[in-house]
Design a protein around this motif. Structure first.
Motif, PDB file in Angstrom:
ATOM      1  N   PRO A 201     -19.044 -26.366  30.579  1.00  0.00           N
ATOM      2  CA  PRO A 201     -19.374 -24.934  30.630  1.00  0.00           C
ATOM      3  C   PRO A 201     -18.622 -24.228  31.747  1.00  0.00           C
ATOM      4  O   PRO A 201     -18.406 -24.810  32.804  1.00  0.00           O
ATOM      5  CB  PRO A 201     -20.874 -24.931  30.923  1.00  0.00           C
ATOM      6  N   HIS A 202     -18.188 -23.024  31.494  1.00  0.00           N
ATOM      7  CA  HIS A 202     -17.633 -22.204  32.579  1.00  0.00           C
ATOM      8  C   HIS A 202     -18.255 -20.812  32.495  1.00  0.00           C
ATOM      9  O   HIS A 202     -19.025 -20.523  31.563  1.00  0.00           O
ATOM     10  CB  HIS A 202     -16.102 -22.188  32.550  1.00  0.00           C
ATOM     11  N   GLY A 203     -17.935 -19.965  33.464  1.00  0.00           N
ATOM     12  CA  GLY A 203     -18.602 -18.667  33.575  1.00  0.00           C
ATOM     13  C   GLY A 203     -18.554 -17.839  32.300  1.00  0.00           C
ATOM     14  O   GLY A 203     -19.581 -17.346  31.832  1.00  0.00           O
ATOM     15  N   SER A 204     -17.370 -17.722  31.693  1.00  0.00           N
ATOM     16  CA  SER A 204     -17.263 -16.870  30.500  1.00  0.00           C
ATOM     17  C   SER A 204     -18.019 -17.485  29.326  1.00  0.00           C
ATOM     18  O   SER A 204     -18.669 -16.779  28.550  1.00  0.00           O
ATOM     19  CB  SER A 204     -15.801 -16.692  30.093  1.00  0.00           C
ATOM     20  N   PHE A 205     -17.928 -18.793  29.196  1.00  0.00           N
ATOM     21  CA  PHE A 205     -18.601 -19.507  28.099  1.00  0.00           C
ATOM     22  C   PHE A 205     -20.100 -19.164  28.110  1.00  0.00           C
ATOM     23  O   PHE A 205     -20.674 -18.712  27.109  1.00  0.00           O
ATOM     24  CB  PHE A 205     -18.376 -21.016  28.326  1.00  0.00           C
ATOM     25  N   VAL A 206     -20.723 -19.339  29.275  1.00  0.00           N
ATOM     26  CA  VAL A 206     -22.169 -19.133  29.373  1.00  0.00           C
ATOM     27  C   VAL A 206     -22.504 -17.646  29.254  1.00  0.00           C
ATOM     28  O   VAL A 206     -23.441 -17.256  28.551  1.00  0.00           O
ATOM     29  CB  VAL A 206     -22.698 -19.708  30.710  1.00  0.00           C
ATOM     30  N   GLU A 207     -21.709 -16.811  29.904  1.00  0.00           N
ATOM     31  CA  GLU A 207     -21.971 -15.367  29.910  1.00  0.00           C
ATOM     32  C   GLU A 207     -21.907 -14.785  28.495  1.00  0.00           C
ATOM     33  O   GLU A 207     -22.779 -14.060  28.056  1.00  0.00           O
ATOM     34  CB  GLU A 207     -20.917 -14.694  30.805  1.00  0.00           C
ATOM     35  N   TYR A 208     -20.852 -15.126  27.758  1.00  0.00           N
ATOM     36  CA  TYR A 208     -20.651 -14.497  26.454  1.00  0.00           C
ATOM     37  C   TYR A 208     -21.451 -15.145  25.335  1.00  0.00           C
ATOM     38  O   TYR A 208     -21.799 -14.484  24.363  1.00  0.00           O
ATOM     39  CB  TYR A 208     -19.157 -14.430  26.121  1.00  0.00           C
ATOM     40  N   LEU A 209     -21.745 -16.448  25.481  1.00  0.00           N
ATOM     41  CA  LEU A 209     -22.608 -17.073  24.469  1.00  0.00           C
ATOM     42  C   LEU A 209     -24.057 -16.679  24.742  1.00  0.00           C
ATOM     43  O   LEU A 209     -24.872 -16.569  23.831  1.00  0.00           O
ATOM     44  CB  LEU A 209     -22.441 -18.604  24.505  1.00  0.00           C
ATOM     45  N   GLY A 210     -24.362 -16.429  26.015  1.00  0.00           N
ATOM     46  CA  GLY A 210     -25.725 -16.061  26.404  1.00  0.00           C
ATOM     47  C   GLY A 210     -26.499 -17.294  26.825  1.00  0.00           C
ATOM     48  O   GLY A 210     -26.414 -18.348  26.182  1.00  0.00           O
ATOM     49  N   ALA A 211     -27.248 -17.163  27.923  1.00  0.00           N
ATOM     50  CA  ALA A 211     -27.965 -18.312  28.490  1.00  0.00           C
ATOM     51  C   ALA A 211     -28.904 -18.943  27.452  1.00  0.00           C
ATOM     52  O   ALA A 211     -28.976 -20.161  27.324  1.00  0.00           O
ATOM     53  CB  ALA A 211     -28.735 -17.886  29.726  1.00  0.00           C
ATOM     54  N   LYS A 212     -29.595 -18.096  26.680  1.00  0.00           N
ATOM     55  CA  LYS A 212     -30.572 -18.622  25.707  1.00  0.00           C
ATOM     56  C   LYS A 212     -29.884 -19.498  24.666  1.00  0.00           C
ATOM     57  O   LYS A 212     -30.325 -20.601  24.353  1.00  0.00           O
ATOM     58  CB  LYS A 212     -31.287 -17.464  25.003  1.00  0.00           C
ATOM     59  N   ASN A 213     -28.776 -19.004  24.120  1.00  0.00           N
ATOM     60  CA  ASN A 213     -28.022 -19.779  23.122  1.00  0.00           C
ATOM     61  C   ASN A 213     -27.459 -21.048  23.743  1.00  0.00           C
ATOM     62  O   ASN A 213     -27.435 -22.103  23.117  1.00  0.00           O
ATOM     63  CB  ASN A 213     -26.846 -18.967  22.580  1.00  0.00           C
ATOM     64  N   PHE A 214     -27.004 -20.922  24.959  1.00  0.00           N
ATOM     65  CA  PHE A 214     -26.383 -22.072  25.608  1.00  0.00           C
ATOM     66  C   PHE A 214     -27.390 -23.197  25.817  1.00  0.00           C
ATOM     67  O   PHE A 214     -27.072 -24.384  25.677  1.00  0.00           O
ATOM     68  CB  PHE A 214     -25.746 -21.662  26.935  1.00  0.00           C
ATOM     69  N   LEU A 215     -28.627 -22.802  26.114  1.00  0.00           N
ATOM     70  CA  LEU A 215     -29.679 -23.806  26.345  1.00  0.00           C
ATOM     71  C   LEU A 215     -29.955 -24.653  25.108  1.00  0.00           C
ATOM     72  O   LEU A 215     -30.369 -25.799  25.208  1.00  0.00           O
ATOM     73  CB  LEU A 215     -30.967 -23.109  26.772  1.00  0.00           C
TER      74      LEU A 215
END
Ligand code: AMP
Length: 355
Positions: free
Chosen positions: A90-104
């Motif tokens: 994970p990197h900043g853009s990945f988490v930011e644009y996918l959204g924390a909820k989706n990333f979880l």
């Protein structure tokens, strides 16, 4: 907490053919380059066409591109990606644009502890984590009427400092604030900024020892933020504000930096405290994280933010930093991540560093 069963996911993996994968942006050139140096195959998730850019950097280019139309599409293709034995970095853009909820809930083995997102993406919880670690933070001003010295007003979830502004009085605050957006007000700390890049390994004990595992300082940077960092070419901020030109804090790049050696004990003490507390709170911040700090004239650190993954500030150090060179020549954060995965795989403890 995530409901992902990492052991179950890994049991279907061919451990001899792991592929390091991330979204083609942010620090991906460094991540692919580091993975390549450690002998991994690499996969670049490309949102739209990106290949042309990566063709210009053969040593930072992934072996394979996986092109999708949007960040949300990554969720749809998780089964296909798992068949390729991918480990997501994970990197900043990945988490930011996918959204924390989706990333979880993303159904892919991911480097680091995803539970950190619950503590990091919520300002109140982030503050609770840092404060309970004994970290000094900028004072928060709850009531804007109490503004009587410079403050910085931040909007929740604003990307890259967008929209942030400085106010010195309540009147200035009222003139600038966008009331429909949730904001919070922090003391503007006078000093010099250092963004500290740490790496915590829960499985290796060959660096600054913690109760479990060890901590490294790989590098540090200063962000280059437009327009605040160069606006003085036109005149003082006060002068410019009078004619309605207000500085902004949008990150455009990163500048390498080192700090006085006598400050390093404080740097490690802060890193240690943050990791030990994170283990207590949610099982630990694993791998790369960054403390964003201001050092005051009394040589005290104030931490205004924590970023719990590789930050773009590590990008100037693809060939090593003045700190990582003292650990191993040619060691970037991207390469260090690949090394950790390689080591964990060899020791059969991947589940301890992935989630
Ligand atoms: P952040 O999104 O919290 O990282 O803030 C964006 C930028 O605003 C930082 O990189 C700093 O340049 C500046 N900044 C944030 N908080 C403070 C603070 N409390 N005092 C001084 N500068 C700050």
């Amino acid at each position: 907490m995530t409901n992902i069963d990492i052991n179950k996911m890994l049991s279907a993996y061919d451990k001899k053919n792991l592929t390091i994968a991330t979204v083609c942006s942010h620090s991906s050139l460094q991540i692919f380059n580091g993975a390549r140096k450690e002998g991994f195959s690499t996969l670049g998730i490309s949102i739209g066409e990106r290949k042309k850019i990566f063709d210009a950097f053969p040593l930072g280019k992934p072996d394979e591109f996986f092109t999708v139309e949007s960040y949300e599409d990554i969720i749809k293709y998780a089964d296909e990606l798992r068949e390729k034995n991918v480990i997501i970095i994970p990197h900043g853009s990945f988490v930011e644009y996918l959204g924390a909820k989706n990333f979880l809930t993303l159904n892919l083995p991911t480097f680091g502890n995803r539970n950190v997102l619950i503590w990091e993406s919520d300002r109140v919880k982030e503050k609770q984590w840092l404060k309970s670690s004994g970290i000094a933070m900028p004072r928060q001003i709850k009531n804007p009427k109490e503004i009587n010295s410079p403050v910085i007003v931040k909007y929740h979830g604003a990307k890259g400092g967008k929209g942030f502004f400085i106010a010195k009085t309540y009147k200035e605050f009222l003139q600038r604030v966008e009331k429909n957006k949730p904001y919070f007000i922090q003391e503007f700390v006078m000093g010099t900024r250092y963004y500290l890049h740490y790496f915590y390994s829960p499985i290796q004990e060959n660096a600054y020892r913690l109760k479990r595992g060890s901590l490294q300082l790989l590098s540090m940077d200063r962000r280059d933020e437009t327009t605040i960092d160069e606006v003085q070419r036109l005149g003082s901020i006060a002068e410019l504000e009078e004619i309605g030109i207000h500085p902004t804090f949008v990150v455009t790049g990163n500048i390498p930096i080192v700090m006085r050696e006598s400050l390093l004990p404080q740097v490690f003490k802060m890193g240690e405290a943050v990791v030990e507390k994170s283990i207590e709170l949610f099982g630990g911040v694993i791998g790369s994280f960054c403390l964003e700090t201001v050092v005051t004239e009394d040589l005290e650190f104030k931490v205004f933010e924590i970023s719990a993954r590789i930050v773009a500030g590590t990008n100037p150090y693809i060939a090593g930093s003045p700190y990582s060179e003292l650990i191993q020549p040619d060691l970037s954060t991207g390469r260090r991540i690949a090394q950790e995965i390689k080591y964990a795989n060899k020791k059969n403890v991947l589940h301890k560093i992935l989630s």
